[in-house]
Write a protein that holds these residues in place. Structure first.
Motif, PDB file in Angstrom:
ATOM      1  N   TRP A   2       0.836  -1.207   0.000  1.00 26.58           N
ATOM      2  CA  TRP A   2       0.000   0.000   0.000  1.00 26.58           C
ATOM      3  C   TRP A   2       0.869   1.254   0.000  1.00 26.58           C
ATOM      4  N   THR A  17       2.104   1.878  -3.462  1.00 30.54           N
ATOM      5  CA  THR A  17       1.058   2.462  -4.309  1.00 30.54           C
ATOM      6  C   THR A  17       0.894   3.950  -4.009  1.00 30.54           C
ATOM      7  N   GLU A  77      -5.770  -3.496  -5.277  1.00 30.05           N
ATOM      8  CA  GLU A  77      -6.032  -3.247  -3.852  1.00 30.05           C
ATOM      9  C   GLU A  77      -7.501  -2.977  -3.564  1.00 30.05           C
TER      10      GLU A  77
END
Length: 163
Positions: free
Chosen positions: A77, A80, A112
């Motif tokens: 995450w 990203t 995601e």
């Protein structure tokens, strides 16, 4: 009298020539900086994307007992989020490159988006893996756009230079 007029014309021509040369040099330096910065940002985008995909693949291989896991501090995450920041930085310099970089980011974001925690670690990690074919295509499009834009911007007064 004529000597004075010729002197004024010669001095004026010298000043105009100096100012034009200075302007052109400054413009060339800005163009070079811009190309270098875009190269750095595009490389960073590709590296972050590849790193996220590689770390998730390594985790899956580890779960299959076929390879080593990614580092403990790995966070897909966070990678990203970093990609989103790089897309915004590219947008400041080139809109078409930003659109291509955003395609890469969207492939990762979509992986995601549908995430839901799973008891099985293999399924849990596998959900975050991006579509490899779409990702590879997006990488190639970003590189092609960069090459196209860099060549186009490197043209100076009708002469082309390669980067």
């Amino acid at each position: 009298m004529w000597a004075t007029i010729l002197s004024v014309v010669a001095i004026s021509a010298t000043v105009v020539n100096f100012l034009f040369t200075q302007w052109r040099t400054d413009r060339r330096e800005v163009d070079k900086w811009r190309r270098d910065e875009l190269l750095r940002l595009v490389s960073s985008m590709l590296a972050l994307s590849s790193q996220r995909e590689a770390e998730l693949s390594a985790d899956l291989s580890s779960l299959e007992a076929e390879g080593r896991a990614s580092p403990d501090d790995s966070d897909p995450w966070a990678l990203t989020r970093q990609m989103k920041i790089v897309v915004q930085q590219i947008l400041l310099l080139d809109e078409s490159l930003s659109q291509q970089a955003n395609k890469i980011c969207l492939v990762h974001v979509e992986s995601e988006t549908g995430y839901y925690p799973d008891q099985n670690p293999y399924n849990d990690t596998g959900q975050l893996l991006p579509d490899r074919d779409r990702l590879e295509k997006a990488h190639h499009e970003l590189v092609a756009t960069f090459r196209s834009n860099a060549w186009r911007r490197s043209r100076v007064f009708g002469r082309s230079r390669s980067i």
